[in-house]
Design a protein around this motif. Sequence first.
Motif, PDB file in Angstrom:
ATOM      1  N   GLN A 158       2.959  -2.822   8.562  1.00 52.57           N
ATOM      2  CA  GLN A 158       1.612  -2.859   8.003  1.00 52.57           C
ATOM      3  C   GLN A 158       1.630  -2.978   6.477  1.00 52.57           C
ATOM      4  N   ASN A 159       2.819  -3.247   5.919  1.00 59.18           N
ATOM      5  CA  ASN A 159       2.981  -3.400   4.474  1.00 59.18           C
ATOM      6  C   ASN A 159       2.608  -2.107   3.742  1.00 59.18           C
ATOM      7  N   GLU A 160       3.040  -0.976   4.301  1.00 54.07           N
ATOM      8  CA  GLU A 160       2.771   0.327   3.715  1.00 54.07           C
ATOM      9  C   GLU A 160       4.074   1.090   3.517  1.00 54.07           C
ATOM     10  N   VAL A 161       4.066   1.973   2.550  1.00 50.80           N
ATOM     11  CA  VAL A 161       5.210   2.844   2.306  1.00 50.80           C
ATOM     12  C   VAL A 161       4.685   4.254   2.027  1.00 50.80           C
ATOM     13  N   ALA A 162       5.314   5.247   2.645  1.00 48.04           N
ATOM     14  CA  ALA A 162       4.909   6.640   2.456  1.00 48.04           C
ATOM     15  C   ALA A 162       5.463   7.182   1.146  1.00 48.04           C
ATOM     16  N   TYR A 163       4.750   8.146   0.573  1.00 47.37           N
ATOM     17  CA  TYR A 163       5.145   8.666  -0.733  1.00 47.37           C
ATOM     18  C   TYR A 163       6.509   9.355  -0.684  1.00 47.37           C
ATOM     19  N   ASP A 164       6.861   9.946   0.491  1.00 44.33           N
ATOM     20  CA  ASP A 164       8.144  10.633   0.574  1.00 44.33           C
ATOM     21  C   ASP A 164       9.313   9.672   0.728  1.00 44.33           C
ATOM     22  N   LYS A 165       9.051   8.368   0.759  1.00 41.05           N
ATOM     23  CA  LYS A 165      10.105   7.350   0.763  1.00 41.05           C
ATOM     24  C   LYS A 165      10.337   6.786  -0.637  1.00 41.05           C
ATOM     25  N   ILE A 166       9.596   7.283  -1.612  1.00 39.05           N
ATOM     26  CA  ILE A 166       9.694   6.773  -2.983  1.00 39.05           C
ATOM     27  C   ILE A 166      10.638   7.672  -3.772  1.00 39.05           C
ATOM     28  N   ALA A 167      11.717   7.087  -4.279  1.00 39.18           N
ATOM     29  CA  ALA A 167      12.643   7.837  -5.120  1.00 39.18           C
ATOM     30  C   ALA A 167      12.097   7.915  -6.541  1.00 39.18           C
ATOM     31  N   ASN A 168      12.377   9.051  -7.183  1.00 37.80           N
ATOM     32  CA  ASN A 168      11.889   9.279  -8.548  1.00 37.80           C
ATOM     33  C   ASN A 168      10.383   9.050  -8.621  1.00 37.80           C
ATOM     34  N   ALA A 169       9.674   9.492  -7.601  1.00 36.90           N
ATOM     35  CA  ALA A 169       8.231   9.271  -7.521  1.00 36.90           C
ATOM     36  C   ALA A 169       7.500  10.048  -8.606  1.00 36.90           C
ATOM     37  N   GLN A 170       6.553   9.373  -9.236  1.00 38.51           N
ATOM     38  CA  GLN A 170       5.674   9.991 -10.216  1.00 38.51           C
ATOM     39  C   GLN A 170       4.240   9.686  -9.793  1.00 38.51           C
ATOM     40  N   ILE A 171       3.555  10.706  -9.303  1.00 35.82           N
ATOM     41  CA  ILE A 171       2.197  10.557  -8.782  1.00 35.82           C
ATOM     42  C   ILE A 171       1.277  11.433  -9.615  1.00 35.82           C
ATOM     43  N   SER A 172       0.240  10.826 -10.159  1.00 39.05           N
ATOM     44  CA  SER A 172      -0.695  11.532 -11.021  1.00 39.05           C
ATOM     45  C   SER A 172      -2.116  11.249 -10.545  1.00 39.05           C
TER      46      SER A 172
ATOM     47  N   THR B  61       0.836  -1.194   0.000  1.00 34.62           N
ATOM     48  CA  THR B  61       0.000   0.000   0.000  1.00 34.62           C
ATOM     49  C   THR B  61       0.873   1.248   0.000  1.00 34.62           C
ATOM     50  N   VAL B  62       0.571   2.171  -0.890  1.00 32.78           N
ATOM     51  CA  VAL B  62       1.265   3.458  -0.961  1.00 32.78           C
ATOM     52  C   VAL B  62       0.366   4.514  -0.323  1.00 32.78           C
ATOM     53  N   VAL B  63       0.910   5.228   0.641  1.00 34.72           N
ATOM     54  CA  VAL B  63       0.168   6.264   1.357  1.00 34.72           C
ATOM     55  C   VAL B  63       0.663   7.624   0.869  1.00 34.72           C
ATOM     56  N   VAL B  64      -0.245   8.390   0.277  1.00 35.86           N
ATOM     57  CA  VAL B  64       0.081   9.719  -0.243  1.00 35.86           C
ATOM     58  C   VAL B  64      -0.598  10.751   0.636  1.00 35.86           C
ATOM     59  N   GLU B  65       0.183  11.501   1.370  1.00 36.09           N
ATOM     60  CA  GLU B  65      -0.337  12.560   2.234  1.00 36.09           C
ATOM     61  C   GLU B  65       0.495  13.814   1.994  1.00 36.09           C
ATOM     62  N   ILE B  66       0.063  14.602   1.035  1.00 31.85           N
ATOM     63  CA  ILE B  66       0.766  15.827   0.648  1.00 31.85           C
ATOM     64  C   ILE B  66       0.066  17.017   1.273  1.00 31.85           C
ATOM     65  N   ASN B  67       0.799  17.798   2.023  1.00 30.07           N
ATOM     66  CA  ASN B  67       0.266  19.011   2.637  1.00 30.07           C
ATOM     67  C   ASN B  67       1.344  20.092   2.542  1.00 30.07           C
TER      68      ASN B  67
END
Length: 239
Positions: free
Chosen positions: A199-213, A79-85
């Motif tokens: 919990q088998n989750e990864v935060a979006y800020d741990k993703i290198a070269n992240a591309q979120i659309s 699971t990818v958790v995206v919490e951008i603020n």
Amino acid sequence: MKKTLAACLLLAGCGNLDHVGRAPEFSPIDSSNERAAMYSALPESSDPTTATSASSLWTAQRSSLLGDHRAGHRGDILTVVVEINDQATLKDSSGRTRKASSTAGIPQLLGIPQILDAGVLPGGATSSSLVSANTSSTFSGTGNISRNEKVTLRLAATIVEELPNGVLRIEGMQQVLVNDEMRDLLVSGYIRPDDISRQNEVAYDKIANAQISYGGRGMISDIQSPGWGQQITDQIMPF
């Protein structure tokens, strides 16, 4: 030539007419990297690193109570958790003032200034102040930028590749169709196995070269977008 140009413009304008009266269709998943990774993943029993005694109550397999349930191999899902603020405020102010004055004359030069003053120079001009110039310029500029973005999303992604250094490449797609409006959520990038939580989750800020659309398509999105004629006009008009 005119007929050909008119036909091209007509075809360009009809490019979006194929979905008139129909809801947007889901993207096919048969050719996706996620499906290919899942079908090529090895079952757990064939992985030599998880080989344990079948008679033991405490095994290292994922089905065990003490097993590691985190994704770690090609085809596994997490699971990818995206919490951008994000908030940003930029203010810039600049000012510039410049003044210059210049005077040039010839008081003495072999009697030539006296000859010029005697009647050659017009209207009371004298050789002692032949050239006089003054310049003045003033500039003032102010800029202000304020931005506030907040996005909270969760979606499942699949490990599609294991790199030689242990880094995992993930891809995920989520599509939701509501009232003929399709919402597309895409994520891809590279993660470390150590950044995957229990919990088998990864935060979006741990993703290198992240591309979120996160976007949409459908009747509402088409209405909110300018027509193709307006877009062409905006590009070719110089003003």
